[in-house]
Scaffold this motif. Structure first.
Motif, short mmCIF file in Angstrom:
data_model
loop_
_atom_site.label_atom_id
_atom_site.label_comp_id
_atom_site.label_asym_id
_atom_site.label_seq_id
_atom_site.Cartn_x
_atom_site.Cartn_y
_atom_site.Cartn_z
N UNK A 174 -0.10 -36.39 -64.03
CA UNK A 174 0.01 -34.79 -64.29
C UNK A 174 0.52 -34.34 -62.78
N UNK A 175 1.43 -33.67 -62.74
CA UNK A 175 2.03 -33.07 -61.66
C UNK A 175 2.36 -31.90 -61.70
N UNK A 176 1.99 -30.88 -60.71
CA UNK A 176 2.47 -29.47 -60.61
C UNK A 176 3.81 -29.68 -59.98
N UNK A 177 4.56 -28.55 -59.84
CA UNK A 177 5.76 -28.09 -59.17
C UNK A 177 6.72 -29.63 -59.12
N UNK A 178 6.91 -30.12 -60.02
CA UNK A 178 7.77 -31.32 -60.28
C UNK A 178 8.89 -31.51 -59.46
N UNK A 225 11.77 -33.84 -56.66
CA UNK A 225 12.04 -35.12 -56.17
C UNK A 225 11.13 -35.65 -54.72
N UNK A 226 10.82 -34.68 -54.02
CA UNK A 226 9.83 -35.16 -52.89
C UNK A 226 8.48 -35.51 -53.24
N UNK A 227 7.79 -34.97 -54.52
CA UNK A 227 6.59 -35.40 -54.91
C UNK A 227 6.59 -36.67 -55.23
N UNK A 228 7.75 -36.84 -56.09
CA UNK A 228 7.54 -38.50 -56.57
C UNK A 228 7.83 -39.46 -55.55
N UNK A 229 8.60 -39.12 -54.56
CA UNK A 229 8.71 -39.97 -53.44
C UNK A 229 7.53 -40.26 -52.84
N UNK A 230 6.51 -39.21 -52.58
CA UNK A 230 5.04 -39.32 -52.03
C UNK A 230 4.28 -40.07 -52.91
N UNK A 231 4.35 -39.79 -54.18
CA UNK A 231 3.60 -40.37 -55.15
C UNK A 231 3.96 -41.96 -55.23
N UNK A 232 5.27 -42.33 -55.25
CA UNK A 232 5.70 -43.67 -55.08
C UNK A 232 5.23 -44.46 -53.76
N UNK A 233 5.16 -43.68 -52.77
CA UNK A 233 5.03 -44.43 -51.43
C UNK A 233 3.34 -44.67 -51.47
N UNK A 234 2.67 -44.02 -51.96
CA UNK A 234 1.01 -44.46 -51.96
C UNK A 234 0.93 -45.13 -53.21
N UNK A 235 1.32 -44.99 -54.55
CA UNK A 235 1.06 -46.00 -55.50
C UNK A 235 1.41 -47.32 -55.02
N UNK A 236 2.50 -47.37 -54.27
CA UNK A 236 2.81 -48.90 -54.02
C UNK A 236 1.90 -49.76 -52.86
N UNK A 268 3.95 -36.49 -66.43
CA UNK A 268 3.83 -35.04 -67.21
C UNK A 268 3.70 -33.88 -66.21
N UNK A 269 4.96 -33.31 -66.15
CA UNK A 269 5.09 -31.85 -65.34
C UNK A 269 4.36 -30.92 -65.92
N UNK A 270 3.55 -30.35 -65.24
CA UNK A 270 2.41 -29.34 -65.90
C UNK A 270 2.66 -27.96 -64.87
N UNK A 271 2.19 -26.96 -65.39
CA UNK A 271 2.45 -25.57 -64.57
C UNK A 271 1.04 -25.53 -63.55
N UNK A 272 -0.06 -25.86 -63.86
CA UNK A 272 -1.24 -25.88 -62.96
C UNK A 272 -2.43 -26.83 -63.35
N UNK A 273 -3.20 -27.14 -62.48
CA UNK A 273 -4.53 -27.92 -62.46
C UNK A 273 -5.55 -27.02 -62.54
#
Length: 141
Positions: A81-85, A87-98, A112-117
């Motif tokens: 669940x990611x706010x402010x979806x 490309x740079x967020x997904x890059x950071x997520x993939x880098x760490x996930x791996x 899932x892109x969301x407005x807030x947590x």
């Protein structure tokens, strides 16, 4: 569902909230986690960088898996669940996930892109589903 079919998982960490961080569904071969946000060892949200926050998320998931006598190798599905979806967020997520999950064969994923947590500084929340091996004999109450 009978309560004896569920085993709540509480990592031995006094900074975590009182609700279970995961649940083993006895007889189903499944473990499901609660959503994890990026908090440090004192329970404070990590705000130094997005990458640091994602690392804290995966570290929290790791503690919960260990408390269930499981590991990242058992993870079959990840929901982000990611706010402010962007490309740079997904890059950071993939880098760490791996660092935690197999990059060559990552688990099934949902983004899932969301407005807030609930915590306004949190940018990501992650939950996992893991396979509980046959004959798994966890050492919890």
């Amino acid at each position: 569902m009978e309560s004896n079919l569920l085993t709540p998982i509480f990592p031995s960490d006094p900074t975590r909230p009182s609700f279970s961080q995961g649940m083993i569904l006895k007889g189903s071969g499944m473990f499901v986690s609660s959503g994890h946000i990026g908090v440090d060892d004192n329970g404070k949200l990590v705000v130094s960088s997005l990458e640091d926050q994602v690392v804290a998320v995966f570290e929290g998931i790791g503690r919960t898996l260990i408390a269930a006598d499981l590991g990242f190798e058992h993870v079959a599905r990840v929901t982000y669940y990611i706010t402010d979806l962007e490309p740079r967020i997904m890059e950071a997520v993939r880098k760490v996930r791996n660092r935690y999950l197999r990059a060559d064969a990552p688990p099934a994923s949902v983004l899932i892109g969301i407005s807030a947590l609930p915590d306004p500084g949190a940018r990501i929340e992650v939950e996992v589903v893991a396979v509980v091996p046959t004959g798994h004999q966890a050492s919890f109450p």
